[in-house]
Design an enzyme around this catalytic site. Structure first.
Site, mmCIF file in Angstrom:
data_model
loop_
_atom_site.group_PDB
_atom_site.id
_atom_site.type_symbol
_atom_site.label_atom_id
_atom_site.label_comp_id
_atom_site.label_asym_id
_atom_site.label_seq_id
_atom_site.Cartn_x
_atom_site.Cartn_y
_atom_site.Cartn_z
ATOM 1 N N SER A 1 4.564 1.701 -7.453
ATOM 2 C CA SER A 1 5.582 1.942 -6.419
ATOM 3 C C SER A 1 5.722 0.671 -5.599
ATOM 4 O O SER A 1 5.398 0.614 -4.426
ATOM 5 C CB SER A 1 5.183 3.125 -5.536
ATOM 6 O OG SER A 1 3.981 2.883 -4.852
ATOM 7 N N GLU B 1 0.372 10.210 -2.285
ATOM 8 C CA GLU B 1 -1.082 10.219 -2.073
ATOM 9 C C GLU B 1 -1.500 11.161 -0.950
ATOM 10 O O GLU B 1 -0.912 11.134 0.129
ATOM 11 C CB GLU B 1 -1.563 8.800 -1.716
ATOM 12 C CG GLU B 1 -1.174 7.779 -2.764
ATOM 13 C CD GLU B 1 -1.451 6.325 -2.348
ATOM 14 O OE1 GLU B 1 -2.222 6.104 -1.389
ATOM 15 O OE2 GLU B 1 -0.882 5.434 -2.993
ATOM 16 N N ASP C 1 0.264 9.223 2.051
ATOM 17 C CA ASP C 1 1.215 8.147 1.726
ATOM 18 C C ASP C 1 2.309 8.753 0.855
ATOM 19 O O ASP C 1 2.155 8.865 -0.360
ATOM 20 C CB ASP C 1 0.511 7.002 0.985
ATOM 21 C CG ASP C 1 1.501 5.897 0.592
ATOM 22 O OD1 ASP C 1 2.679 5.972 1.004
ATOM 23 O OD2 ASP C 1 1.094 4.966 -0.137
ATOM 24 N N GLU D 1 1.397 6.747 5.913
ATOM 25 C CA GLU D 1 1.811 5.445 5.376
ATOM 26 C C GLU D 1 3.192 5.583 4.737
ATOM 27 O O GLU D 1 3.447 6.547 4.008
ATOM 28 C CB GLU D 1 0.772 5.009 4.339
ATOM 29 C CG GLU D 1 1.093 3.710 3.625
ATOM 30 C CD GLU D 1 0.060 3.404 2.541
ATOM 31 O OE1 GLU D 1 -1.118 3.764 2.704
ATOM 32 O OE2 GLU D 1 0.456 2.828 1.516
ATOM 33 N N ASP E 1 3.620 -0.163 4.471
ATOM 34 C CA ASP E 1 3.231 -0.721 3.170
ATOM 35 C C ASP E 1 4.449 -1.460 2.598
ATOM 36 O O ASP E 1 4.620 -2.663 2.838
ATOM 37 C CB ASP E 1 2.746 0.410 2.258
ATOM 38 C CG ASP E 1 2.524 -0.026 0.812
ATOM 39 O OD1 ASP E 1 2.563 -1.225 0.531
ATOM 40 O OD2 ASP E 1 2.317 0.857 -0.064
ATOM 41 N N LYS F 1 -2.228 -5.578 1.027
ATOM 42 C CA LYS F 1 -2.401 -5.644 -0.430
ATOM 43 C C LYS F 1 -2.307 -7.117 -0.797
ATOM 44 O O LYS F 1 -1.243 -7.734 -0.597
ATOM 45 C CB LYS F 1 -1.281 -4.874 -1.132
ATOM 46 C CG LYS F 1 -1.394 -3.356 -1.062
ATOM 47 C CD LYS F 1 -0.107 -2.721 -1.589
ATOM 48 C CE LYS F 1 -0.256 -1.232 -1.883
ATOM 49 N NZ LYS F 1 1.072 -0.600 -2.107
ATOM 50 N N HIS G 1 -6.067 -1.179 -2.493
ATOM 51 C CA HIS G 1 -5.996 -1.521 -3.926
ATOM 52 C C HIS G 1 -4.544 -1.352 -4.389
ATOM 53 O O HIS G 1 -3.661 -1.086 -3.575
ATOM 54 C CB HIS G 1 -6.910 -0.566 -4.705
ATOM 55 C CG HIS G 1 -6.453 0.864 -4.614
ATOM 56 N ND1 HIS G 1 -6.761 1.822 -5.539
ATOM 57 C CD2 HIS G 1 -5.671 1.494 -3.688
ATOM 58 C CE1 HIS G 1 -6.200 2.972 -5.195
ATOM 59 N NE2 HIS G 1 -5.547 2.797 -4.079
HETATM 60 P P1 PGA Z 1 1.249 1.072 -5.880
HETATM 61 O O1 PGA Z 1 0.881 2.261 -4.892
HETATM 62 O O2 PGA Z 1 0.034 0.250 -6.072
HETATM 63 O O3 PGA Z 1 1.695 1.791 -7.118
HETATM 64 O O4 PGA Z 1 2.363 0.310 -5.212
HETATM 65 C C1 PGA Z 1 0.038 2.105 -3.792
HETATM 66 C C2 PGA Z 1 0.722 2.439 -2.498
HETATM 67 O O5 PGA Z 1 1.922 2.759 -2.445
HETATM 68 O O6 PGA Z 1 0.065 2.381 -1.465
HETATM 69 ZN ZN ZN Z 2 1.756 2.915 -0.045
#
Ligand code: PGA
Ligand code: ZN
Length: 435
Positions: free
Chosen positions: A39, A168, A246, A292, A317, A342, A370
């Protein structure tokens, strides 16, 4: 004192190719493997992929590997950097060589691999663990705080095959006294959750998603939170966990509506204000500590109006993409109060540390993360401790690439404990960096 920089194409946890880098110095060989998201946000640094459909469905990273070995590597070696102290210079040279805003020429995957491996080489050259090297790089010398692990135990969104739109559902053992106890509590609840799901939906429902959480056939957020509450209660841990969600809502926003039915056959459209009300109802009913990406990356208005009286941590994010330019806009618009960090969203360790610093300067917190496509590289465990972020997410307490980070954090805790005292962020996870 860098003698060689090599790269190779390896696999991530989804079975897709990713970049591995090896940096050789007088102290040895230092390796790193980069993660990859599903995502992904529009403002992230770009990973270069080959696009040759005859190989790995176009997802190969041979070009990025080539860029490490034939463009970035030789230029870095040529500069004769002191790897113990020159990480910022190495990162800056790579940005310069790439020349684009989003690292799309040479690839954020190529650049980040080198940056991570050089940090490891730098730690060895200084004779300290990686978390200590990164603490020095970030310019602090305050005491270490072990982070609260946010375990993503229910997977939805683009990380699973069920019809749950929200990506999530995390559980955070804020009542633990140490990292080791936090991991134990998370693991116990995870195992109990498996039983709850099996009883309710049958054994075909205990399959897991990309981040190791279960993905039962549910689509309403309250069903997910009720399952978590049930499992936590059965373990005798009520009151010791907080929840986090999330929704990764950029994935289901069409510019006007949020479609919570985007994974089912029928749309289920919410106006931004209706979605806000859904969140408020959930916050009223459950012990939620963190939201999030409740709104999409360009839906500034919804972010700002929700943030005004938001009682919980509101983490950007896709909104921020670990990018200081996005952070400045969000700060101006008062859109959020926390940054998701990230490392591959921005592509160098130096810039990730700068973004963390800016967040703290704004009075925000930092939540280290992660990616859904991970590897057993445990770099972010050290990074979280180094910047005293107070919390991180690395998926469920299951699957090798997820537990690698939690296991590393327990190693770090043991190591710090052996040399003095080590505190656990607990309830105060948002303020850990201020202590
Ligand atoms: P992604 O998801 O690593 O697939 O982007 C993680 C997130 O959205 O926090
Ligand atoms: Zn996220």
């Amino acid at each position: 004192n860098i003698k060689a920089i090599n790269a190779a194409q390896r696999l991530d946890s989804r079975g897709n190719p990713t970049v591995q880098v090896r940096v050789t110095t007088d102290d040895g060989v230092f390796q790193a493997i980069v993660p990859s998201g599903a995502s992904k946000g529009d403002y992230e640094a770009v990973e270069v992929r080959d696009g040759d459909n005859a190989s790995f469905g176009g997802k190969g990273v041979e070009k990025a590997v080539h860029n490490v070995e034939h463009v970035l590597g030789p230029a870095i070696i040529n500069e004769k950097f002191d790897v113990a102290h020159d990480l910022a210079k190495i990162d800056s040279l790579m940005r310069h060589l790439d020349g684009t805003e989003d690292k799309s020429k040479l690839g954020a995957n190529a650049i980040l691999g080198i940056s991570m491996a050089c940090a490891r080489a730098g730690a060895a050259a200084q004779g300290v663990p990686l978390y200590e090297f990164l603490r020095r790089e970030s310019g602090t010398s305050s005491e270490y705080v072990m982070p609260v692990p946010f375990f993503n135990v229910l997977n939805g969104g683009v990380h699973s095959g069920n019809t749950m739109a929200f990506q999530e559902f995390m559980i955070a053992p804020v009542g633990a006294k140490s990292m080791a106890q936090a991991v134990r509590m998370g693991s116990e609840v995870y195992q109990e959750l498996k039983k709850v799901i099996k009883q309710k939906f049958g054994s075909a429902a205990i399959g897991i998603g990309d981040e190791g959480g279960f993905a039962p056939p549910i689509s309403e957020p309250h069903e997910a939170l009720d399952l978590l509450e049930d499992a936590i209660g059965r373990c005798g841990y009520l009151g010791q966990f907080k929840y986090a969600i999330d929704p990764a809502s950029s994935e289901f926003f069409n510019g006007k509506y949020y479609d919570l039915g985007f994974k089912s056959t029928k749309p289920h459209l919410y106006q931004p204000a209706e979605l806000s009300n859904l969140y408020k109802a959930l916050l009223d009913k459950y012990e939620i500590a963190l939201l999030e990406d409740p709104f999409a990356q360009d839906d500034w208005q919804s972010w700002s109006s929700f943030c005004t009286h938001c009682p919980v941590e509101l983490v950007g994010d896709d909104l921020l993409a670990t990018n200081v330019n996005r952070l400045k806009i969000a700060h101006e618009k008062k859109a959020c109060n926390s940054m998701l960090l990230k490392i591959n969203q921005i592509g160098t360790i130096t810039e990730a540390l700068e973004a963390a610093k800016m967040s703290y300067h704004f009075g925000w917190s930092v939540f280290v993360s992660h990616r859904s496509g991970e590897t057993t590289d445990d770099f972010i465990a050290d990074l979280t401790v180094a910047i005293r972020a107070g919390h991180l997410k690395s998926g469920s307490p299951c699957r090798g690439e997820r537990v690698a980070k939690y296991n590393r954090l327990m190693d770090i805790e043991d190591e710090i404990q052996a040399n003095g005292t080590c505190t656990y962020a607990g309830e105060g996870f948002r303020e850990a960096h201020r202590k």
